[in-house]
Design a protein around this motif. Structure first.
Motif, PDB file in Angstrom:
ATOM      1  N   GLN A  56       8.432  -1.250   0.505  1.00 12.37           N
ATOM      2  CA  GLN A  56       8.722   0.035   1.152  1.00 12.37           C
ATOM      3  C   GLN A  56       8.183   1.233   0.377  1.00 12.37           C
ATOM      4  O   GLN A  56       8.218   2.353   0.868  1.00 12.37           O
ATOM      5  CB  GLN A  56      10.235   0.193   1.384  1.00 12.37           C
ATOM      6  CG  GLN A  56      11.047   0.349   0.118  1.00 12.37           C
ATOM      7  CD  GLN A  56      11.480  -0.947  -0.536  1.00 12.37           C
ATOM      8  OE1 GLN A  56      10.967  -2.007  -0.207  1.00 12.37           O
ATOM      9  NE2 GLN A  56      12.423  -0.873  -1.455  1.00 12.37           N
ATOM     10  N   ASP A  57       7.681   1.030  -0.830  1.00 11.33           N
ATOM     11  CA  ASP A  57       7.183   2.130  -1.658  1.00 11.33           C
ATOM     12  C   ASP A  57       5.859   2.679  -1.127  1.00 11.33           C
ATOM     13  O   ASP A  57       5.005   1.933  -0.659  1.00 11.33           O
ATOM     14  CB  ASP A  57       6.965   1.673  -3.103  1.00 11.33           C
ATOM     15  CG  ASP A  57       8.255   1.426  -3.852  1.00 11.33           C
ATOM     16  OD1 ASP A  57       9.275   2.069  -3.526  1.00 11.33           O
ATOM     17  OD2 ASP A  57       8.249   0.586  -4.767  1.00 11.33           O
ATOM     18  N   THR A  58       5.746   3.981  -1.242  1.00 13.40           N
ATOM     19  CA  THR A  58       4.473   4.660  -0.976  1.00 13.40           C
ATOM     20  C   THR A  58       4.177   5.530  -2.191  1.00 13.40           C
ATOM     21  O   THR A  58       5.072   5.788  -3.011  1.00 13.40           O
ATOM     22  CB  THR A  58       4.539   5.557   0.277  1.00 13.40           C
ATOM     23  OG1 THR A  58       5.477   6.620   0.024  1.00 13.40           O
ATOM     24  CG2 THR A  58       4.953   4.769   1.513  1.00 13.40           C
TER      25      THR A  58
ATOM     26  N   LEU B 185       3.666   8.640  -2.143  1.00 14.11           N
ATOM     27  CA  LEU B 185       4.487   9.844  -1.978  1.00 14.11           C
ATOM     28  C   LEU B 185       5.933   9.592  -2.405  1.00 14.11           C
ATOM     29  O   LEU B 185       6.517  10.397  -3.133  1.00 14.11           O
ATOM     30  CB  LEU B 185       4.437  10.335  -0.528  1.00 14.11           C
ATOM     31  CG  LEU B 185       5.268  11.579  -0.222  1.00 14.11           C
ATOM     32  CD1 LEU B 185       4.812  12.758  -1.069  1.00 14.11           C
ATOM     33  CD2 LEU B 185       5.185  11.923   1.257  1.00 14.11           C
ATOM     34  N   SER B 186       6.514   8.471  -1.976  1.00  9.86           N
ATOM     35  CA  SER B 186       7.915   8.194  -2.331  1.00  9.86           C
ATOM     36  C   SER B 186       8.080   7.999  -3.843  1.00  9.86           C
ATOM     37  O   SER B 186       9.062   8.451  -4.424  1.00  9.86           O
ATOM     38  CB  SER B 186       8.450   6.977  -1.563  1.00  9.86           C
ATOM     39  OG  SER B 186       7.863   5.775  -2.009  1.00  9.86           O
ATOM     40  N   LEU B 187       7.113   7.354  -4.491  1.00  8.10           N
ATOM     41  CA  LEU B 187       7.186   7.168  -5.941  1.00  8.10           C
ATOM     42  C   LEU B 187       6.980   8.487  -6.673  1.00  8.10           C
ATOM     43  O   LEU B 187       7.609   8.736  -7.695  1.00  8.10           O
ATOM     44  CB  LEU B 187       6.164   6.131  -6.403  1.00  8.10           C
ATOM     45  CG  LEU B 187       6.422   4.712  -5.920  1.00  8.10           C
ATOM     46  CD1 LEU B 187       5.320   3.773  -6.399  1.00  8.10           C
ATOM     47  CD2 LEU B 187       7.785   4.202  -6.347  1.00  8.10           C
ATOM     48  N   SER B 188       6.124   9.323  -6.129  1.00 11.75           N
ATOM     49  CA  SER B 188       5.902  10.643  -6.705  1.00 11.75           C
ATOM     50  C   SER B 188       7.201  11.447  -6.724  1.00 11.75           C
ATOM     51  O   SER B 188       7.554  12.072  -7.726  1.00 11.75           O
ATOM     52  CB  SER B 188       4.833  11.375  -5.897  1.00 11.75           C
ATOM     53  OG  SER B 188       4.699  12.694  -6.325  1.00 11.75           O
ATOM     54  N   LYS B 189       7.922  11.399  -5.611  1.00 13.84           N
ATOM     55  CA  LYS B 189       9.200  12.111  -5.532  1.00 13.84           C
ATOM     56  C   LYS B 189      10.262  11.454  -6.413  1.00 13.84           C
ATOM     57  O   LYS B 189      11.015  12.136  -7.100  1.00 13.84           O
ATOM     58  CB  LYS B 189       9.677  12.147  -4.082  1.00 13.84           C
ATOM     59  CG  LYS B 189       8.846  13.065  -3.213  1.00 13.84           C
ATOM     60  CD  LYS B 189       9.338  13.042  -1.783  1.00 13.84           C
ATOM     61  CE  LYS B 189       8.499  13.958  -0.905  1.00 13.84           C
ATOM     62  NZ  LYS B 189       8.932  13.927   0.494  1.00 13.84           N
ATOM     63  N   LYS B 190      10.305  10.122  -6.403  1.00 10.27           N
ATOM     64  CA  LYS B 190      11.320   9.379  -7.162  1.00 10.27           C
ATOM     65  C   LYS B 190      11.206   9.634  -8.663  1.00 10.27           C
ATOM     66  O   LYS B 190      12.203   9.798  -9.356  1.00 10.27           O
ATOM     67  CB  LYS B 190      11.171   7.885  -6.874  1.00 10.27           C
ATOM     68  CG  LYS B 190      12.174   7.008  -7.576  1.00 10.27           C
ATOM     69  CD  LYS B 190      12.020   5.560  -7.150  1.00 10.27           C
ATOM     70  CE  LYS B 190      13.109   4.701  -7.738  1.00 10.27           C
ATOM     71  NZ  LYS B 190      13.132   3.361  -7.156  1.00 10.27           N
TER      72      LYS B 190
ATOM     73  N   GLN C 186       1.159  12.626  -7.451  1.00  8.41           N
ATOM     74  CA  GLN C 186       0.579  11.385  -6.932  1.00  8.41           C
ATOM     75  C   GLN C 186      -0.703  11.011  -7.682  1.00  8.41           C
ATOM     76  O   GLN C 186      -0.882   9.848  -8.074  1.00  8.41           O
ATOM     77  CB  GLN C 186       0.289  11.523  -5.441  1.00  8.41           C
ATOM     78  CG  GLN C 186       1.545  11.691  -4.608  1.00  8.41           C
ATOM     79  CD  GLN C 186       1.240  11.871  -3.144  1.00  8.41           C
ATOM     80  OE1 GLN C 186       0.460  11.124  -2.569  1.00  8.41           O
ATOM     81  NE2 GLN C 186       1.848  12.880  -2.531  1.00  8.41           N
TER      82      GLN C 186
END
Length: 93
Positions: free
Chosen positions: A59-61, A63-68, A73
């Protein structure tokens, strides 16, 4: 960082060694100038990271890892020497 040499066993894969030694698979490939699959008996130089790595989930993208992890990015890709992310990859964050 811990640097050592490892003799490849029959069942080893680059991804399995990545998990076993907590190192990015691409670093194993890059540090050993691998152009083909590893074979039993090959000797690899492994540089194990002291810092924890993150296993990219389905489920990781980027963008999601950048925010997490509160990181740009482009910086995530650059620090891991990657053009893109994919599931199962271990990355520095």
């Amino acid at each position: 960082m811990k640097k050592f040499f490892y003799r490849v066993q029959k069942e080893d894969t680059i991804m399995a060694l990545s998990v076993k030694f907590n190192v990015c698979a691409f670093e194993i490939i890059e540090k050993n100038c691998l152009k083909k699959e590893i074979e039993s008996g090959d000797i690899l130089c492994i540089e194990s990271q002291d810092e924890p790595l993150y296993l990219v989930k389905p489920q990781d993208t980027l963008l999601s890892l950048s925010k997490k992890f509160n990181k740009e990015q482009d910086l995530i890709l650059k620090e891991n020497n990657l053009p893109y992310l994919f599931c199962g990859l271990k990355i520095k964050v």
